[in-house]
Design an enzyme around this catalytic site. Structure first.
Site, mmCIF file in Angstrom:
data_model
loop_
_atom_site.group_PDB
_atom_site.id
_atom_site.type_symbol
_atom_site.label_atom_id
_atom_site.label_comp_id
_atom_site.label_asym_id
_atom_site.label_seq_id
_atom_site.Cartn_x
_atom_site.Cartn_y
_atom_site.Cartn_z
ATOM 1 N N LYS A 185 3.851 0.170 6.357
ATOM 2 C CA LYS A 185 2.405 -0.038 6.447
ATOM 3 C C LYS A 185 2.158 -1.438 6.990
ATOM 4 O O LYS A 185 2.835 -2.398 6.600
ATOM 5 C CB LYS A 185 1.786 0.115 5.050
ATOM 6 C CG LYS A 185 0.266 -0.004 5.007
ATOM 7 C CD LYS A 185 -0.230 0.255 3.583
ATOM 8 C CE LYS A 185 -1.748 0.185 3.462
ATOM 9 N NZ LYS A 185 -2.216 0.520 2.098
ATOM 10 N N SER A 224 -5.399 4.129 1.524
ATOM 11 C CA SER A 224 -5.433 3.386 2.772
ATOM 12 C C SER A 224 -4.124 3.415 3.553
ATOM 13 O O SER A 224 -4.063 2.961 4.692
ATOM 14 C CB SER A 224 -5.803 1.927 2.499
ATOM 15 O OG SER A 224 -4.797 1.278 1.720
ATOM 16 N N SER A 233 -4.053 4.121 -2.938
ATOM 17 C CA SER A 233 -3.697 4.107 -1.519
ATOM 18 C C SER A 233 -2.306 4.617 -1.189
ATOM 19 O O SER A 233 -1.983 4.809 -0.016
ATOM 20 C CB SER A 233 -3.875 2.694 -0.949
ATOM 21 O OG SER A 233 -5.240 2.352 -0.910
#
Length: 320
Positions: free
Chosen positions: A79, A156, A180
């Protein structure tokens, strides 16, 4: 089984048995990324040359005959809030699309030390603030379970959920403040961990809430998440939030017992101690029954031990 369909655990076993090489794994995944990511929009940046070079180095190390870590020579993607020194780190923000990181996150350090090969950085919700996975300026990844309609992959950690589900990488790293990791894993049929605060160092990670944030592995099997957590967990003096004085399990995979607590039993005994063991061998049929029980409102929300949930990723229809 084709290489991109294999889990980290399966790929590691194949490498150990010399059925294929790290370079073969990386080449297959890079070709798949090139073919599919134009539509899926998972990656911010792909480290193709570096990944091939590291794969070649991993193969040479394996050929030497010396013992290697379980994750050595296996690919992973991050990420885009885990900084890598000298690389672009956007945090999902258009404002930072040319920001160059000045240090490497502890997450990347630990997995690199374990011998893992970074395939690249993955899209996310801007500054990790949102659960739907949308990002109007940087672009929202496309949930791979429906290639006709642009559906959200959850956020997210949207790019991580997207890439792992689409078999662009066997595993990825997300972060979780209020869901997330858990949300994109739910939306994409994956396994993910919201780990204990302080279990994995946040040094070099862009923070949303320093009292709630946690790094979490995302994969397609419980075993894979256990392998990643084993490599990631541990104290870090650079991170004030690490769990001081607590003994860290050296091998989380050893804790996978293949047992769990059915919702029916949990609901009926919710006022009693749950300390007594309750053996429940895994089956996909049992999973369906439990989910129906929950949806009917007769039981509690799905609750389980690590070994119970997540194996359904093997039973789902594959993404197109």
């Amino acid at each position: 089984m084709v290489l991109h369909e294999m889990t980290l655990t399966e790929l590691g076993a194949g490498l150990a048995a010399k059925k294929f090489s790290s370079r073969e794994i990386v080449d297959v995944l890079l070709a798949r990324i090139e073919k599919a990511d134009g539509k899926l929009h998972s990656f911010v940046e792909v480290y193709a040359k570096e990944a091939k070079d590291l794969a070649d180095a991993a193969d040479k190390a394996r050929a030497s005959g010396f013992p290697l870590p379980a994750l050595h020579g296996l690919p992973v993607a991050y990420k885009d809030l885990c900084d890598i020194k000298g690389r672009v780190g956007t945090g999902g923000s258009k404002m930072w699309e040319k920001r160059i990181a000045t240090e490497t996150s502890a997450t990347v350090e630990r997995l690199t030390a374990a011998g893992m090969i970074p395939l690249g950085k993955l899209h996310m919700v801007e500054f990790a603030f949102g659960g739907w996975g949308t990002n109007p300026l940087m672009g929202a990844p496309w949930n791979p379970w429906d290639l006709k309609t642009h559906r959200t992959p959850g956020g997210s950690s949207s790019g991580t959920g997207d890439a792992v589900a689409a078999r662009l990488t066997p595993a990825g790293i997300g972060s979780d403040t209020g869901g997330s990791v858990r949300i994109p894993c739910s939306f994409n049929g994956l396994v993910g961990l919201k780990v204990t605060f302080g279990r994995i160092s946040l040094h070099g990670t862009m923070l949303l809430s320093w009292t709630l944030d946690s790094i979490g592995p995302m994969a397609r099997s419980v075993e894979d998440c256990a392998l990643l957590l084993t490599a990631l967990a541990g104290p870090d003096p650079r991170d004030a939030a690490f769990v001081a004085g607590e003994a860290v399990d050296p091998d989380f995979a050893d804790d996978l017992m293949g047992e769990g607590v059915p919702l029916e039993w949990h609901a009926h005994r919710k006022h009693e101690s749950l300390a007594a063991p309750f053996t429940w061998p895994w089956s996909a049929e049992r999973h369906v029954q439990v989910m129906r029980h929950s949806e009917s409102g007769e039981g509690l929300a799905p609750t389980s031990r690590r070994a119970t949930w997540g194996r359904t990723a093997h039973d789902l229809a594959r993404p197109a």
